[in-house]
Design an enzyme around this catalytic site. Structure first.
Site, PDB file in Angstrom:
ATOM      1  CG  ASP A  13      11.197  21.164   0.265  1.00  0.00           C
ATOM      2  OD1 ASP A  13      10.209  21.080   1.003  1.00  0.00           O
ATOM      3  OD2 ASP A  13      12.243  21.856   0.556  1.00  0.00           O
ATOM      4  CE  LYS A  16       7.084  15.232   0.420  1.00  0.00           C
ATOM      5  NZ  LYS A  16       8.460  16.248   0.081  1.00  0.00           N
ATOM      6  N   GLY A  40       6.735  21.221   5.022  1.00  0.00           N
ATOM      7  CA  GLY A  40       6.189  22.314   4.586  1.00  0.00           C
ATOM      8  C   GLY A  40       5.353  22.028   3.163  1.00  0.00           C
ATOM      9  CG  HIS A  41       3.646  18.776   2.511  1.00  0.00           C
ATOM     10  ND1 HIS A  41       3.170  17.650   2.662  1.00  0.00           N
ATOM     11  CD2 HIS A  41       4.913  18.880   2.650  1.00  0.00           C
ATOM     12  CE1 HIS A  41       4.215  16.729   3.130  1.00  0.00           C
ATOM     13  NE2 HIS A  41       5.322  17.368   3.055  1.00  0.00           N
ATOM     14  CD  GLN A 225      10.402  15.213   6.675  1.00  0.00           C
ATOM     15  OE1 GLN A 225       9.942  14.021   7.002  1.00  0.00           O
ATOM     16  NE2 GLN A 225       9.819  16.206   6.763  1.00  0.00           N
TER      17      GLN A 225
END
Ligand code: GDP
Ligand code: IMO
Ligand code: MG
Length: 430
Positions: A13, A16, A40-41, A225
């Protein structure tokens, strides 16, 4: 040939997705090489948030996106995400998106096993995302996994699914007394429909990437990650089940080591972590709450509150070495505004020893006392700044001090979630 890897340096988080989206305007291909929909981006474009879990973040800029063989794919999540992106007017046709024929598939029994393991772990829970990631990688390593190559061959898929369901039913029932068991017909019928929809997307992506390099295309590798969630180099066992470091780009997408030229290490201007596990610079006080609230630190996948703490250069230096980081990206600098004094962790005291290295044993990481330098903060709202020299002097000093301790340049500074809320200090892909 030119490529950039975007890698998380902390516990995920770091931003990225935002950086991949930003750099995608000058890339031809964007490639995911590990992880799954535990990621989750979030990208914010013209005020609108777009979250991706599996599809590489370059899809928004219309680039060719590849889901590499090292990714574990939940087809129901992928199809849902493709529908979501299409509704936003984003092209997710097979011209834009491809999936490696060697990528492993997540089945409902992987999620059941993930939950069964977590439920039986009591206070030793890892705090996984519950998406079946670990059990899917377990099947890959135990050579029971089903890849897209097998999935698309009905007879082969049927037989492998049967064997897997028999084995997982025994484990779920006898080892965990889990209340649910997987149903062959239900899974076979649902997944056969998924196979029909996904078939046009499945390719030999190593060959495609080989051609892309020959044609001098620009390639972005999108990490998921963070380095400290890496199965080998992270805070084991409080890690994810894949190698998140840049070295895994080769294994997870089918390119050789010469294919990686630049490695951007993405770091929040502070540190966060979701789930359990050691976090030496964690702040369990009003400053931690301030950062959590101001930074809107909630997980994009599970909605859990992220734990927050000071920036930790033990962590950053570990990531720089492990990934061959060639430049840092500091995100969320805006969030630190209003904190009078900022702390930078430079080493740990473990027992009587001072060390600049992250310990292998989580029991030692749990008792590590961070050794801090203190530096003046800034009061100004820096989110509208677009030129490095316009930063307050104390922001510049904070960035320069991190560069000094890490012996690595900060190439991008991010001051807000929006694509435009970014200062590119050094040219990349230009
Ligand atoms: P990723 O998993 O590394 O892609 O990061 P996430 O998207 O899960 O989490 C980063 C969060 O911070 C997202 O909500 C982003 O929109 C947001 N973000 C990224 N960069 C900045 C920044 O510079 N400032 C602020 N305030 N938010 C940012
Ligand atoms: P992105 O790509 C933050 C964490 C989980 C848990 C541990 C293991 O958005 O940075 P898993 O479901 O992978 O078996 O969970 O890893 N985790 C993440 N934390 N960001 C992520 O991805 C994460 N993916 C997994 O919270 O602690
Ligand atoms: Mg995330």
């Amino acid at each position: 040939m030119s490529s950039i890897a975007v890698i998380g340096t902390q516990w995920g988080d770091e931003g990225k997705g935002k950086i991949v989206d930003l750099l995608s305007d000058r890339a031809d291909y964007v490639v995911r090489f590990q992880g799954g929909n535990n990621a989750g981006h979030t990208m914010v474009i013209n005020g609108e948030s777009i979250i991706s879990h599996l599809v590489p973040s370059g899809i928004i800029q219309g680039k060719r996106c590849i889901i590499g063989n090292g990714v574990v794919v939940d087809p129901s999540v992928l199809l849902e995400e493709m529908d979501y992106l299409e509704k936003k007017g984003i092209d997710v046709s097979p011209e834009k998106l491809s999936i490696s024929e060697k990528a492993h598939i997540i089945f409902p029994y992987h999620k059941m096993l993930d939950n069964a393991r977590e439920n039986s772990a009591g206070d030793k829970k890892i705090g996984t995302t519950g998406r079946g990631i670990g059990p899917c990688y377990e099947d890959k390593a135990s050579r029971k996994g089903i890849r897209f190559a097998e999935f698309l061959e009905d007879q082969i898929f049927r037989e492998m699914l049967k064997v897997n369901i028999e084995e997982k039913t025994k484990i779920l029932t006898h080892a965990f007394s889990y209340p649910e068991t997987p149903d062959f017909d239900e899974i076979y019928n649902t997944y056969s429909e998924y196979a029909k929809r996904l078939k046009p997307y499945v390719k030999n992506i190593s060959a495609d990437l080989g051609d892309a390099f020959k044609n001098d295309y620009k390639i972005l590798f999108e990490g998921a990650q963070g380095t400290h969630l890496d199965i080998d180099h992270g805070t084991y066992p409080f890690v994810t089940s894949s190698n998140t470091v840049s070295g895994n780009i080769c294994c997870g997408s089918g390119v050789g080591p010469k294919a990686i030229q630049e490695v951007l290490g993405i770091a929040k201007a502070y540190t966060t972590r979701v789930g359990a596990g050691p976090f030496p610079t964690e702040l369990l006080d009003a400053t931690g709450d301030y950062i959590q609230k101001k930074g809107a630190e909630f997980g994009a996948t599970t909605g859990r509150k992220r734990r927050c703490g000071w920036i930790d250069t033990v962590v950053l230096n570990n990531a720089i070495r492990l990934n061959s980081v060639t430049g840092l990206v500091l995100t969320k600098l805006d969030v630190l505004g209003g904190i009078k004094q900022l702390k930078i962790c430079t080493s740990y005291k473990i027992g009587n020893e001072i060390t600049p290295y992250f310990p292998a044993l989580v029991q030692n990481a749990a008792i590590a006392v961070p050794q801090y330098e203190t530096i003046d903060g800034w009061d100004e709202d820096i989110s509208s700044i677009r030129k490095f020299d316009d930063f307050p002097q104390s922001t510049i000093r904070y960035i320069r001090r991190i560069e000094e301790i890490c012996e690595t340049e900060v190439k991008i500074a991010s001051v807000g979630p929006g694509r435009e809320e970014t200062i590119e200090i050094k040219p990349l892909f230009r």
